[in-house]
Design a protein around this motif. Structure first.
Motif: not given
Length: 362
Positions: A162, A172, A209-210, A228, A230
């Motif tokens: 990250l 992000v 993207d995340h 994607n 977390y």
């Protein structure tokens, strides 16, 4: 200074000029100062045999270390001792003229970057920060996790991916579970979210993207299904508990796991268990805390009686241990009155959940 306890900070100076700077710092911030025995003066402690030996002792013991000297000698001395960013203390190096404060090791989680900036401001020096996120004026995910008093699955690898994504210009997103915001009284304005895109709706995650999910819950529905994603889990869940004597540990573990699942609490959110002191040697309680890597506190009957909690009590429990309830006042104490949900009583066990609202760690 706010990020390090002076009692756990060592300052090592190598020259008489370094001692003069050390005395200036000690007047501002009462750290423990060390020097060579031949330069010993009031306010200083002699090296334990050598600079290298003293630095090694401090590295194993302290929260932060300041060395007034050359970076090279510090690097060569510490090289065999360095573990990783999760365990190494903050290490700062200063020149003896007090012109620069270099954040050498553990800039993020260890707090060396922030400490370098604070120390530089006090002595009129220039902080030297080289971590990519700070240079690019974006947040560091490991620092954000620390601010939230949280953790992540595969923390080390997740942070690596990250932080690299952020400094590489990838998008992000971050989503804060409204329930977690409410439970913890989160003030998002106090968090370092530079470079992150705050998300309110799932549709907004499509071009990221995340995505970071901040929640104490295990399942966040469609958010959890993002490929994607977390999960950042604030470790602020506490549990007061009581049980009958000699309860089978495996039974308690099973019932508690089922309870976590039913209430959708993420196991990583657990930070502390508590009970009455007569249960200090109860195997089921001890093993449960160990299983979840949580701390364990015990309170006397007098402390539980004086906790401030009020609610239904059991005369049987009062006759047995001297207080009419155990799990509720235990949870009340460690959560400072922030209980969540109803108390569960099942098969000789009692569990009461709470949260620690003061989760900020800076």
């Amino acid at each position: 200074m706010s990020i390090a306890d002076p009692a756990r900070v060592s300052l090592l100076s190598l020259t008489p000029g370094g001692q003069e700077l050390a005395e200036r710092i000690q007047a501002l911030w009462p750290v423990k100062c060390y020097c060579a025995e031949k330069y010993l003066k009031p306010g200083f402690t002699a090296f334990s045999g050598s600079f290298a030996a003293t630095l090694a002792e401090a590295f194993a013991r302290d929260e932060a270390i300041i060395v007034i000297g050359a970076c090279g000698i510090v690097v060569r001395t510490l090289a065999p001792l360095v573990q990783d960013k999760l365990h190494d203390p903050a290490v700062l190096v200063m020149d003896e003229k007090g012109q620069h404060v270099i954040s050498l090791l553990s800039g993020h989680i260890g707090g060396a970057n922030e400490l370098a900036c604070q120390l530089a401001a006090r002595v009129g020096a220039t902080p030297v920060i080289t971590t990519a996120t700070d240079v690019n004026q974006i947040c560091a995910i490991d620092v954000l996790v620390k601010q939230l008093g949280a953790t992540m699955v595969d923390f080390r690898e997740a942070v690596k991916v990250l932080n690299q994504a952020l400094v590489s210009g990838e998008k992000v997103g971050i989503y804060f579970d409204p329930r977690t915001i409410a439970w913890l009284d989160l003030d998002l304005n106090r968090l370092d979210l530079r470079g992150l895109t705050q998300l309110k709706q799932l549709s907004e995650a499509g071009d990221c993207d995340h995505v970071l999910l901040v929640s104490m819950q295990q399942d966040l529905g469609e958010w959890s299904a993002l490929p994607n994603a977390y999960h950042i889990v604030p470790q602020q869940l506490v549990v007061g508990m009581g049980c009958r004597r000699d309860l089978e540990p495996s039974l308690m573990a099973q019932i508690f796991a089922e309870l976590l699942h039913e209430r959708n609490w993420h196991p990583l959110a657990l930070t502390q268990f508590a009970s009455i002191d007569v249960k200090h040697d109860e195997p089921a309680i001890l093993q449960l805390a160990q299983q979840y890597y949580a701390s364990l506190s015990f309170f006397s009957a007098a402390q539980l009686n004086d906790s401030g909690w009020s609610g239904p009590e059991s005369e049987f429990v009062r006759k047995t241990v001297g207080v009419g309830a155990v799990s509720q006042p235990s949870a009340w104490i460690i959560s400072q009155g922030c209980l969540v949900g109803d108390t569960v009583k099942q098969q000789g066990m009692t569990f009461t959940f709470g949260v620690k609202k003061a989760c900020y760690t800076w």
